[in-house]
Design an enzyme around this catalytic site. Structure first.
Site: not given
Ligand code: NAD
Length: 252
Positions: A33, A45, A110, A112, A128, A136, A139, A202
């Site tokens: 993210a 997070r 990860q 979406v 993801h 659905c 189905c 993270s």
């Molecule tokens: P996470 O939210 O757990 O971690 C994001 C990490 O990115 C954090 O540790 C943060 O410190 C760091 N971060 C934030 N901005 C940053 C930047 N500009 N440069 C560098 N680092 C930065 O995200 P995750 O590990 O992807 O896991 C969370 C789940 O959330 C995934 O399954 C994902 O599908 C979903 N998610 C996706 C989106 C999206 O598609 N944009 C948004 C939110 C959550």
């Protein structure tokens, strides 16, 4: 500290990473993210990333879809609204360039939000799923994601398939298995890479977090760009705790 051409202050570790990215020949990138926060999409997070004080596991789950549908659909409506008008940032664009040069084999994401593809990256494994798809829950029939933009304020408004099942976003929810094919391809790519670069994750969500383990076991180099510490920082060859877009823009 080093002053870059653009006048940015850069640490030696950051300069090493940029040099390494200019020379690498078989790179795999794993994004989370944090890759998209500079496009305006919050992560989960970081302290500012939580939605109304709910944990992501409570909202983005099969349990919420089935037992707290109003909260579930409101959360996804909010996330779809956030996507409107959002564009790839310089970090996404730098990865397009690395792929064009033949250095980047594939992006495992990860995310979406579809922003890697929107930027022009070709080999993207969305492990993801995608918010830009819907289907659905019962189905599997596909539907346009626009259906999920309608407000759902009563149970009667839950969008339903012809079979009666609820229509849900095309993302992997907590409590579900990851799609097998992209995950297998991701593992194969990491097993054969020279270096794995993790950007904005993270590394707390499995099985994506198992990819750095595989890279290390295979003797590949592990590089991380993430604002907050991750459980893999100790084992990584290079860790840069700065904004990913700002760091990656320097490769060009
Ligand atoms: P996470 O939210 O757990 O971690 C994001 C990490 O990115 C954090 O540790 C943060 O410190 C760091 N971060 C934030 N901005 C940053 C930047 N500009 N440069 C560098 N680092 C930065 O995200 P995750 O590990 O992807 O896991 C969370 C789940 O959330 C995934 O399954 C994902 O599908 C979903 N998610 C996706 C989106 C999206 O598609 N944009 C948004 C939110 C959550």
């Amino acid at each position: 500290m080093i002053i870059t051409r653009k006048g940015l202050v850069s640490s030696p570790m950051e300069q090493q990473l940029i040099e390494a990215l200019r020379q690498v020949e078989r790179l795999v990138v794993l994004t989370g993210a944090g890759m998209s926060t500079e496009s305006g999409l919050p992560d989960f997070r970081s302290p500012s990333g939580l939605w109304r004080h709910h944990r992501p596991e409570e909202l983005a789950s099969v349990d919420a879809l089935l037992h707290r549908p109003l909260l579930f659909y409101e959360f996804y409506r909010y996330r779809l609204e956030l996507l409107e008008g959002v564009a790839p940032n310089p970090g996404h664009k730098a990865l397009v360039e690395l792929e064009r040069q033949g250095r980047l084999q594939c992006i495992v994401t990860q995310n979406v939000d579809g922003l890697h593809t929107a930027a022009g990256s070709r080999n993207v494994l969305e492990i993801h799923g995608s918010l830009r798809k819907a289907r659905c829950h019962t189905c599997g029939r596909p539907y346009p994601s626009e259906i999920l933009k309608r407000p759902v304020t009563t149970l009667a408004e839950v969008p339903r398939c012809a079979c009666g099942g609820p229509i849900r976003p095309g993302v992997v929810l907590f409590g579900e298995m990851l799609p097998e094919a992209p995950l297998r391809r991701a593992v194969e790519a990491v097993e054969n890479c020279e270096a794995l670069l993790v950007i904005g994750s993270s590394l707390q969500v499995y099985p994506a977090a198992s990819l750095p383990e595989i890279a290390l076991r295979r003797g590949a180099r592990l590089w991380i760009i993430n604002l907050a510490p991750t459980p893999f920082d100790r084992d990584a060859d290079l860790v840069v705790a700065k904004k990913a877009g700002e760091v990656l823009a320097q490769i060009a």
